[in-house]
Scaffold this motif. Sequence first.
Motif, short mmCIF file in Angstrom:
data_model
loop_
_atom_site.label_atom_id
_atom_site.label_comp_id
_atom_site.label_asym_id
_atom_site.label_seq_id
_atom_site.Cartn_x
_atom_site.Cartn_y
_atom_site.Cartn_z
N MET A 43 46.56 -3.07 17.40
CA MET A 43 46.41 -2.84 15.97
C MET A 43 45.21 -3.64 15.46
N ARG A 44 44.40 -3.02 14.65
CA ARG A 44 43.23 -3.69 14.12
C ARG A 44 43.62 -4.78 13.15
N SER A 45 42.86 -5.87 13.19
CA SER A 45 43.19 -6.99 12.33
C SER A 45 42.44 -6.95 11.01
N GLN A 46 41.24 -6.31 10.98
CA GLN A 46 40.47 -6.30 9.75
C GLN A 46 41.05 -5.32 8.74
N LEU A 47 40.79 -5.61 7.48
CA LEU A 47 41.28 -4.75 6.41
C LEU A 47 40.37 -3.54 6.27
N ASP A 48 40.97 -2.37 6.12
CA ASP A 48 40.15 -1.19 5.84
C ASP A 48 40.07 -1.00 4.32
N ARG A 49 39.40 0.04 3.90
CA ARG A 49 39.18 0.27 2.47
C ARG A 49 40.49 0.48 1.72
N THR A 50 41.42 1.20 2.32
CA THR A 50 42.70 1.47 1.67
C THR A 50 43.49 0.18 1.46
N GLU A 51 43.50 -0.69 2.46
CA GLU A 51 44.24 -1.94 2.34
C GLU A 51 43.62 -2.86 1.29
N LYS A 52 42.31 -2.86 1.20
CA LYS A 52 41.65 -3.64 0.16
C LYS A 52 42.02 -3.08 -1.22
#
Length: 320
Positions: free
Chosen positions: A1-10
């Motif tokens: 699972m990716r750890s960085q935030l994507d645009r939706t999560e931001k």
Amino acid sequence: MRSQLDRTEKLLIVGLPILIALGFILPEWIVNYIQVSLGTGLVALGVMIQMRAGLVSFGQGLYFCIGGYAAGMAGKFLGISDIFLLLACGLIASVTIAFAAGFLLRRYREIFFAMLSLALSMILFGLLSKLEMLGSTDGFNLPSATYLGWAPEGDTAKHALYVATCIPTIICAFLLNRYLRSPMGYIGEALRENEIRLEYLGTSAHRAVHIKYVIAAGVSGIGGVLWALALGHVDPEMTNWTTSGQFVFISILSGTGNIVAPLFGTFILEIVRVYAVELSPNTWQMILGTLMLLTIIFLPRGLWSLIQEKKHAKKSGGEK
């Protein structure tokens, strides 16, 4: 699972304090619609993650109702009013029943999956309508929510419940977005495209369907608790086929392109329904049907596709 935030999560993280602030600024009737929409929006999210795997559930009201009734029964018979315990009751009840029912439903696809999910929902509708101890067709009321021993009253209670609805909704949306970005989430798209090839790659399609079904049920159960607390009442109509159809309608209207889409789509549907009833009290369903027909014809990927196309247009323009 990716750890960085994507645009939706931001967007979800930034949107949470804004959403909470709106509860103190907007008129009370709009805030009420937002609060109700957040509860039903979670159920639409459950429908959406199944649709991404090519599964259409016409019985998602089953877990919407189980969540609400589990919270209501905990309050009615056990005297529980703490919102965290009520959410836990709704989640556990929904996940437990979905885990058991999943062994049957995971074997079917397309119309058979849709009709079986609807049949289970209507079985519960029939049972609840006959149980006098649970109010039969009238249902029963829920106690006012408390928060770790704190029992607010008046406007403070309304604001507290609104905030307590916003936070779990955004958290669920955030976690579901993470899930859809994970390998298990991408398996759903592979399941929709070619189930046989997925099996050849060593992944069990039945297990993947079962997991998605249970996750969708858990989210729907939480939505049922939040919705029931917002209205202070539960009744068998929560699991009727018309309610389940509404969740499918929302998913089609909003689209499945983004986890945020069903949350917006639910609120849009609530507002459209209010004005449709006001304009045409006897034929308001025709207005909703027309809206759905136009969406299917001109926006087959839902309203969210308008935002996606706008983003692609800007990106193409920037590259030029």
